[in-house]
Design an enzyme around this catalytic site. Structure first.
Site, short mmCIF file in Angstrom:
data_model
loop_
_atom_site.label_atom_id
_atom_site.label_comp_id
_atom_site.label_asym_id
_atom_site.label_seq_id
_atom_site.Cartn_x
_atom_site.Cartn_y
_atom_site.Cartn_z
N GLU A 58 8.18 -6.24 3.50
CA GLU A 58 8.67 -6.88 4.72
C GLU A 58 8.41 -8.39 4.69
O GLU A 58 9.22 -9.17 5.19
CB GLU A 58 8.01 -6.27 5.95
CG GLU A 58 8.38 -4.82 6.20
CD GLU A 58 7.55 -3.84 5.38
OE1 GLU A 58 7.82 -2.63 5.47
OE2 GLU A 58 6.65 -4.28 4.63
N PRO A 265 2.90 -0.84 -10.72
CA PRO A 265 2.61 0.03 -9.57
C PRO A 265 2.74 -0.73 -8.26
O PRO A 265 2.46 -1.93 -8.18
CB PRO A 265 1.17 0.47 -9.82
CG PRO A 265 0.94 0.28 -11.29
CD PRO A 265 1.76 -0.92 -11.65
N ARG A 266 3.16 -0.02 -7.23
CA ARG A 266 3.37 -0.65 -5.92
C ARG A 266 2.07 -1.12 -5.30
O ARG A 266 2.01 -2.18 -4.67
CB ARG A 266 4.08 0.35 -4.98
CG ARG A 266 4.34 -0.16 -3.57
CD ARG A 266 5.43 -1.19 -3.53
NE ARG A 266 5.78 -1.57 -2.17
CZ ARG A 266 6.72 -2.45 -1.87
NH1 ARG A 266 7.40 -3.04 -2.84
NH2 ARG A 266 7.01 -2.74 -0.62
N MET A 306 -0.64 -9.88 -8.52
CA MET A 306 0.06 -9.92 -7.24
C MET A 306 1.03 -11.10 -7.23
O MET A 306 0.74 -12.17 -7.76
CB MET A 306 -0.94 -10.06 -6.09
CG MET A 306 -1.86 -8.85 -5.92
SD MET A 306 -0.95 -7.31 -5.62
CE MET A 306 -0.14 -7.72 -4.06
N GLY A 307 2.19 -10.89 -6.62
CA GLY A 307 3.14 -11.97 -6.42
C GLY A 307 3.97 -12.34 -7.63
O GLY A 307 4.63 -13.39 -7.62
N GLU A 308 3.97 -11.51 -8.67
CA GLU A 308 4.71 -11.85 -9.88
C GLU A 308 5.87 -10.91 -10.18
O GLU A 308 6.44 -10.95 -11.27
CB GLU A 308 3.77 -11.87 -11.09
CG GLU A 308 2.81 -13.03 -11.12
CD GLU A 308 2.16 -13.22 -12.48
OE1 GLU A 308 2.15 -14.37 -12.96
OE2 GLU A 308 1.68 -12.22 -13.06
N LEU A 334 17.84 -5.16 -4.33
CA LEU A 334 18.64 -6.37 -4.34
C LEU A 334 17.99 -7.49 -5.15
O LEU A 334 18.70 -8.36 -5.66
CB LEU A 334 18.90 -6.84 -2.91
CG LEU A 334 19.66 -5.84 -2.04
CD1 LEU A 334 19.74 -6.33 -0.60
CD2 LEU A 334 21.06 -5.59 -2.60
N GLU A 335 16.68 -7.48 -5.27
CA GLU A 335 16.00 -8.52 -6.05
C GLU A 335 16.42 -8.48 -7.52
O GLU A 335 16.85 -9.50 -8.06
CB GLU A 335 14.49 -8.40 -5.88
CG GLU A 335 14.01 -8.74 -4.48
CD GLU A 335 12.55 -8.44 -4.26
OE1 GLU A 335 11.94 -9.05 -3.35
OE2 GLU A 335 11.99 -7.56 -4.97
#
Length: 431
Positions: A58, A265-266, A306-308, A334-335
C-alpha cells in the site's frame, strides 16, 4: 454491533501487545514506538494531510500520490501512517524526512481519539480497504473528511463484510468519499451500503520508475549475478510457494544449468527459513545481505534486503509474482510489467484480478497452477527472446494505457479540502 466489536478488541489488546513483544525477539523494531499504537504520538501542527497505508504494498502504491501532495501542498504538513514495521521502513527509505511517520493506532475509541487530537489533520486519505469502525467514527466526530483512495473490494472480501452488514453499512456511511479502482469494486461497495462512490482508476498504474533504474539493474546483474546467465525472479513469495518454485527451478536447471533464481520472500521474518529450505533442497545460495557476488554454481540469489524489489526486477529476464499460488490474493503485477518483463502468476489473484486479466488479455502474462506449469512457462520464455520482448512491450502498453488515477484522486482531494467540516450521519451515535 460496534460495542460488541470494541469490547472484543479490548479483550484482544494484551495479545496484540504480546505479539509485538514476541516478534521483537527476532527484530527489535517491532517493540520500538509501541506507544504510538495506543495513540501516544507526537503533537503535530494542525491542518496537515494524513495518508494511511498498511504495509509495503500500500505504501508503494501511495508514493505517486504522496509525492504529488508534497508538491501541490508544500505548506501543509504530511503525515504517513503504517501498520507494519516493513511499511514504516518503506516510508523512511522512499520519503526520508519529507514526511512525518508514526504507526496507526489500534482501532480502540480512546486510542483513535487520542491520535486525532494530537495529529489534527484537515483530511484523512486511507489507502485501499482499511475499514476500521472506531477510527472512521472518530474522524466524523472530529469533522475530518475521509477519502478511501484506490479502494478495492474483491468478491471474497465483500462476502465477509456482508456477514456483518449493519456494522459495514455504518462504516461506509462514515466515509466521505470512496474512490474505487474499477466499476466492479464500486458496485460491491454500493451493494454494501456505501452512499458516495466514484471510480477513479488504479493508482498502481501511475507508478513512476526512477530514470536510472534499468541501468542500475544492468549493473547489479554485471557485478553480482553474472551477466551472461539467464535470470528469473520469484517475488513476494509466501509460505507454501517456495517449495513449488524450487521444484520448478530443479526442472529448469536440467535444460538451463546456469539459470539463476532471484527469490524474494514477502516478509522479512521468512528470510532465514527460506535460505535454509533452499540449501536443504541442494541449491547453492547467496544472500543479498552478504554482499557477495554469485559464483558459477549459485542457483539462488535470496533477496533478503528491504526496498530493492524494483531493482531486482530490473535485473531479471522475467518475473513470477507470488501470493498467487496460495490463497493470499496476489501482489502487484504492474511493477514488473512496467519494467518490460513478461509476468507469471498463480490462480489466486482476487486482490489484483483486473490488472491480471488485462495483462493476460494483452499476452503480457501467463497464469500457472503448479510447478510443472511454472517450469514450462519459464522454459518457453527463456527459449524465445522475441516472445519475451513482445510480452514486455505489451505489458508496458497496458500500464501506460490505464494511467490517470493520480489526476482524478488529486481532484477529489482538492474538493474535499474545500468542503465544510463533516458531522455524524443522522441516527448514528458517536462513540
Amino acid at each position: 454491533m460496534r460495542l460488541l466489536y470494541t469490547g472484543l478488541l479490548y479483550l484482544l489488546l494484551p495479545l496484540a501487545l504480546l505479539r509485538l513483544y514476541w516478534r521483537g525477539r527476532r527484530d527489535a523494531g517491532h517493540r520500538q514506538r509501541w506507544r504510538e499504537r495506543l495513540g501516544f504520538v507526537p503533537t503535530l501542527s494542525p491542518g496537515g494531510l494524513w495518508v494511511h497505508a498498511v504495509s509495503v504494498g500500500e505504501t508503494r502504491a501511495a508514493l505517486p500520490l504522496i509525492r504529488a501532495l508534497l508538491d501541490r501542498y508544500p505548506d501543509r504538513p504530511l503525515l504517513v501512517t503504517t501498520t507494519t514495521l516493513t511499511g514504516s521502513r518503506q516510508v523512511r527509505e522512499a520519503l526520508g524526512e519529507r514526511v512525518q511517520h508514526v504507526y496507526a493506532p489500534y482501532d480502540l475509541p480512546g486510542a483513535t481519539r487520542r491520535f486525532l487530537r494530537r495529529v489534527r489533520p484537515s483530511l484523512a486519505v486511507i489507502m485501499e480497504t482499511e475499514l476500521w469502525p472506531n477510527l472512521l467514527r472518530q474522524c466524523v466526530t472530529a469533522g475530518i473528511p475521509m477519502l478511501l483512495a484506490n479502494a478495492r473490494l474483491s468478491e471474497r472480501s465483500a462476502r465477509g463484510y456482508g456477514r456483518i452488514r449493519g456494522l459495514t453499512a455504518a462504516m461506509l456511511r462514515d466515509v466521505t468519499l470512496i474512490a474505487a479502482q474499477a466499476d466492479a469494486d464500486a458496485a460491491r461497495f454500493r451493494a454494501l451500503g456505501a452512499p458516495r462512490v466514484e471510480v477513479t482508476g488504479n493508482l498502481k498504474y501511475d507508478l513512476a520508475l526512477p530514470t536510472d533504474l534499468p541501468e542500475r539493474g544492468r549493473q547489479l546483474r554485471w557485478d553480482w549475478l553474472g551477466d551472461k546467465r539467464p535470470v528469473w525472479i520469484a517475488a513476494s513469495t509466501h509460505a507454501g510457494e517456495d517449495d513449488t518454485i524450487l521444484d520448478a527451478l530443479a526442472r529448469l536447471r536440467v535444460r538451463w544449468p546456469t539459470l539463476l533464481l532471484l527469490l524474494v520472500p514477502r516478509h522479512p521474518e521468512r528470510f532465514d527459513s527460506v535460505a535454509v529450505l533452499c540449501r536443504q533442497r541442494g541449491f547453492s545460495v547467496i544472500r543479498r545481505s552478504e554482499r557477495n557476488a554469485c559464483m558459477p554454481d549459485t542457483a539462488v540469489f535470496l533477496g533478503d534486503s528491504m526496498g530493492e524489489l524494483l531493482l531486482l526486477y530490473a535485473a531479471a529476464d522475467l518475473a513470477f509474482v507470488g501470493g498467487s499460488l496460495v490463497a493470499t490474493g496476489g501482489h502487484n503485477v504492474l511493477e514488473p510489467a512496467l519494467l518490460g518483463l513478461p509476468v507469471l502468476f498463480g490462480p489466486h489473484m482476487f486482490n489484483f484480478s483486473e490488472a491480471g486479466e488485462r495483462l493476460l488479455a494483452a499476452e503480457a502474462a501467463w497464469q500457472v497452477a503448479d510447478a510443472d506449469e511454472l517450469a514450462a512457462a519459464v522454459d518457453r520464455l527463456l527459449a524465445d527472446p522475441e516472445l519475451r520482448r513482445t510480452a514486455g512491450q505489451n505489458g508496458q502498453a497496458v500500464v501506460e494505457r490505464h494511467r490517470g488515477a493520480l489526476t482524478a484522486l488529486l481532484g477529489s482531494i482538492e474538493m474535499l479540502l474545500e468542503m465544510p467540516p463533516c458531522h455524524p450521519a443522522p441516527g448514528d451515535k458517536a462513540d
